[in-house]
Design an enzyme around this catalytic site. Structure first.
Site, short mmCIF file in Angstrom:
data_model
loop_
_atom_site.label_atom_id
_atom_site.label_comp_id
_atom_site.label_asym_id
_atom_site.label_seq_id
_atom_site.Cartn_x
_atom_site.Cartn_y
_atom_site.Cartn_z
N LYS A 204 45.24 35.77 34.78
CA LYS A 204 44.74 37.00 35.34
C LYS A 204 46.08 37.82 35.23
CE LYS A 204 43.43 39.03 39.68
NZ LYS A 204 42.92 38.80 40.90
N GLY A 265 41.42 35.12 41.43
CA GLY A 265 41.34 33.72 40.28
C GLY A 265 40.27 32.67 40.60
N ARG A 266 40.32 32.26 41.67
CA ARG A 266 39.28 31.08 42.03
C ARG A 266 37.88 31.50 42.22
NH1 ARG A 266 43.00 32.39 45.82
NH2 ARG A 266 42.23 33.04 47.85
#
Ligand code: F6P
Length: 546
Positions: A204, A265-266
């Site tokens: 990212k 991100g997750r």
């Protein structure tokens, strides 16, 4: 704070009533318990009847969710408000799998056209590579894809590729390298041919040390073998929000798949971070994954509270975590292909809710995110289940079982399913002293030996678990399952009053590692370090220099 509400205090009092109850007695008293404490949504059946709860418990937990203003937090999420307040960002992963007409905005601007454009590009690119039309620098088709990323830029696609292996073609193999430990990259590259290998650099920020180190070494490997920097354009693509850094690395921005700062991100599997999965299973199947997640989103948004699966799952976690003083949650999939699911959920849950201050920075005086862990059954039964059955700690378990296997091999699946059901049953019912004694007597053991062995043969039982059933582990089912847990984590974060979408706790170690790395070359960089770390640096350098 939520712990000051009357809903919280009522639950504290109620736990004292429920803790002494026997699950078996509750079932004996009400055999319809599993109907009342069961839910169906998006192809998932959740049986939560083996929890230490009754109707009153559910009512009190739902009142707690109301006290935390869950409904309005959902609205803020959907409206694209900056619910990630410490980073000033919207949280819109639901937009990535939005298959209906719902509008999503960030900073007042529509995000759906960008989402659809990237999905279209992923379709074209994955089609080219999978069909063999995308040629490497020497004119050969791609046979191996290596994803270079870490954390949220790796765990989701890695878990999903493994979970959906039955949908993959042997003509295109997908590998994942995340660790900065050179063993990870070296071992993957050892078996590959640079002429037929494609790298996806997934980051990212495009600043993450591990990913960039792996990407540079992969580029060196590629160029050493192919001999011309023009090869990078045919063998490297990037998935990132950072166009400048991607260009600076030498990847043509035409080969970059964009995503956005409102994707955590997750929570990014659904974006171009899912590209390795799209390559592995094809874009039609990837769409089915999005369909499953979208169905769960709509369920979460619209289902009434008492029928809302992510809400109920989240509240059950709160029940044990905050009122039963249980600090852990085991995830046990009875499906070998879900072997990476517990690891994936560790990041989703622990990076989201492992927080010690509220959204407003106030120190929290109650437990937040639990320790999440697990591994597939039946292997788990032969490692840590002893503790779950007879240890001094209570470990709530989520069992996940697909009813049909992709692998029709003798009676393997019947045995697998029987084990899953038996473990949940054993945790609930346990084995009394009387039952244990009768068994030992039947085995012909002497009275003295029976007395000595008896305490070891007793199982306390009354240990809680959920059972999640899916018909088969399809892309749709996996999408729904992941979204279920994402929303569960959101529910819990709202109730605990934390920002579930930042991760400042990973920063300090990163900064110190940078300093120590410099300290290996220049002692002055770590002149102010503590004695223990200084000693370890000396020992590392002494060994590294030999
Ligand atoms: O581990 C911290 C973290 O920031 C995660 O949240 C994220 O998923 C991961 O690092 C990777 O970051 P990036 O995608 O920017 O390389």
């Amino acid at each position: 704070m939520i712990s000051d509400t009357s809903a919280w205090r009522a639950l504290e009092k109620h736990w004292k009533d429920m803790a002494g109850q026997s699950l078996l007695a509750l079932f004996n008293h009400d055999p319809s318990r599993c109907t009342r404490f069961g839910l169906d949504a998006c192809g998932i059946h959740l049986d939560f009847s083996k929890n230490l709860i009754n109707e009153e418990t559910l009512g009190l937990l739902l009142a707690l969710a109301e006290s935390a203003d869950l409904a309005s937090w959902k609205e803020r999420l959907l409206a694209g408000e900056t619910v990630n307040n410490t980073e000033g960002r919207s949280v819109l992963h639901m937009a990535l799998r939005n298959r209906g007409g719902r509008a999503y905005h960030a900073g007042g601007a529509d995000v759906m056209s960008g989402v659809r454009a990237v999905l279209d590009r992923m379709r074209v690119f994955s089609g080219e590579v999978r069909s063999g039309r995308w040629l490497g620098y020497t004119g050969r088709s791609i046979t191996d894809v290596v994803s270079l990323g870490i954390g949220g830029s790796s765990l989701g696609p890695k878990m999903a590729c493994q979970a959906l292996r039955p949908y993959q073609t042997p003509a295109l193999r997908v590998h994942f390298v995340s660790n900065v430990d050179g063993a990870d990259l070296s071992q993957v590259l050892a078996a590959l041919d640079p002429e037929t290998t494609m790298f996806i650099v997934a980051s990212k920020t495009f600043t993450t040390q591990e990913t960039l180190t792996n990407a540079k070494s992969a580029r060196d490997w590629c160029l050493t073998k192919l001999g011309n920097s023009a090869a990078v354009a045919r063998h490297f693509v990037a998935v990132s929000t950072n166009r400048d850094a991607v260009s600076a690395f030498g990847i043509d921005p035409k080969n970059m798949f964009e995503f956005w700062d409102w994707v955590g991100g997750r929570y990014s599997l659904w974006s171009a971070i899912g590209l390795p999965l799209a390559l592995a299973i094809g874009m039609d199947r990837f769409d089915e994954l999005l369909d499953g997640a979208h169905a769960m989103d709509e369920h979460f948004i619209t289902a009434p509270a008492s029928q809302n699966m992510p809400l109920i799952l989240g509240l059950l976690g709160i029940w044990y975590n905050n009122f039963g003083a249980v600090s852990t949650q085991a995830i046990i999939p009875y499906d070998q292909n879900l072997r990476d699911f517990p690891t994936y959920l560790q990041q989703v849950d622990m990076e989201s809710n492992g927080k010690r201050v509220t959204r407003d920075g106030e120190l929290i005086g109650y437990a937040t995110g639990p320790v999440v862990w697990g591994q597939p059954g039946t292997d788990a039964q032969h490692s840590f289940f002893q503790l779950i059955h007879q240890g001094t700690r209570i470990v709530p378990v989520d069992f996940i079982l697909p009813l049909r296997s992709h692998h029709l091999l003798g009676d393997h699946h019947a045995k697998l399913a029987a084990n899953a059901l038996a473990q949940a049953q054993a945790l609930m019912r346990g084995r009394t002293e009387g039952e244990a004694r009768a068994e030992l007597e039947a085995a012909g053991m002497s009275p003295d030996d029976i007395e000595a062995l008896l305490p070891h043969r007793v199982f306390p039982g009354n240990r809680p678990s959920n059972m999640l059933l899916v018909d088969q582990l399809t892309p749709y089912a996996l999408g729904a399952l992941i979204a279920l847990y994402e929303h569960k984590v959101f529910v819990q974060g709202v109730i605990w009053g934390v920002n579930s979408f930042d991760q400042w706790g990973v920063e300090l170690g990163k900064q110190l590692a940078g300093k120590i790395l410099k300290g290996f070359a220049d002692e002055a960089e770590v002149a102010d370090t503590d004695a223990s770390t200084a000693d370890l640096i000396v020992r590392y350098k002494a060994m590294a220099e030999t």
